[in-house]
Enzyme design. Structure first.
Site, short mmCIF file in Angstrom:
data_model
loop_
_atom_site.label_atom_id
_atom_site.label_comp_id
_atom_site.label_asym_id
_atom_site.label_seq_id
_atom_site.Cartn_x
_atom_site.Cartn_y
_atom_site.Cartn_z
N TYR A 1 0.55 -1.32 -0.06
CA TYR A 1 0.01 -0.12 -0.35
C TYR A 1 0.80 1.46 -0.36
O TYR A 1 0.95 2.00 -1.00
CB TYR A 1 -0.78 0.32 0.95
CG TYR A 1 -1.26 1.56 1.31
CD1 TYR A 1 -3.41 1.58 0.81
CD2 TYR A 1 -1.61 2.26 2.01
CE1 TYR A 1 -3.96 2.35 0.31
CE2 TYR A 1 -2.02 3.37 2.00
CZ TYR A 1 -3.41 4.24 1.43
OH TYR A 1 -4.16 4.77 1.80
N ASP B 1 -10.38 9.05 4.74
CA ASP B 1 -8.55 10.13 4.65
C ASP B 1 -8.92 11.23 3.89
O ASP B 1 -9.76 11.82 3.07
CB ASP B 1 -8.77 8.95 3.38
CG ASP B 1 -7.39 9.62 3.44
OD1 ASP B 1 -6.36 10.61 4.13
OD2 ASP B 1 -6.05 8.88 2.79
#
Length: 125
Positions: free
Chosen positions: A15, A39
């Site tokens: 990631y 996010d």
């Protein structure tokens, strides 16, 4: 059976690497079906694969580099900090968010919450 700690750490490293240099589709492949992304924390939670892909597509064309700073894994959950450096013209933006993720038994991401705000961003140049 829970995901193996090493598998979770491998997903986290992938990631971080892909946020720095990968494509939206590469990042999306790390997510399980039905996953969610918040996010930063406090913004609208993305609940569809299309909205998650759109989120990562926005950073895809940027000149970035990333590195994992630290990670802690507990079962199918993890918290980790990474550094993301983005260059736009003469300016450099450095951010070190703390992400909290949950994983399915195959170490695919099921939830991602990123803890950061604009006050945490260092701008130079």
């Amino acid at each position: 059976m829970a995901a193996d700690r090493d598998q979770v750490l491998e997903t986290i490293q992938s990631y971080v690497d892909l946020v720095g240099k990968g494509t939206a589709d590469d990042i999306l492949a790390l997510y399980a079906e039905g996953a969610t992304v918040e996010d930063p924390v406090g913004t609208e939670v993305r609940t569809t694969r299309e909205s998650i892909r759109e989120f990562y597509a926005a950073i895809e064309p940027l000149e970035q580099e990333s590195r994992l700073v630290s990670a802690r894994v507990a079962g199918n959950e993890a918290a980790f900090q990474f550094e993301l450096i983005t260059r736009v013209g003469e300016q450099t933006y450095t951010l070190a968010p703390i992400d909290v993720m949950t994983f399915d038994d195959a170490a695919k991401i099921t939830t991602m919450r990123a803890f950061w705000s604009n006050a945490d961003m260092d701008i130079s140049g």
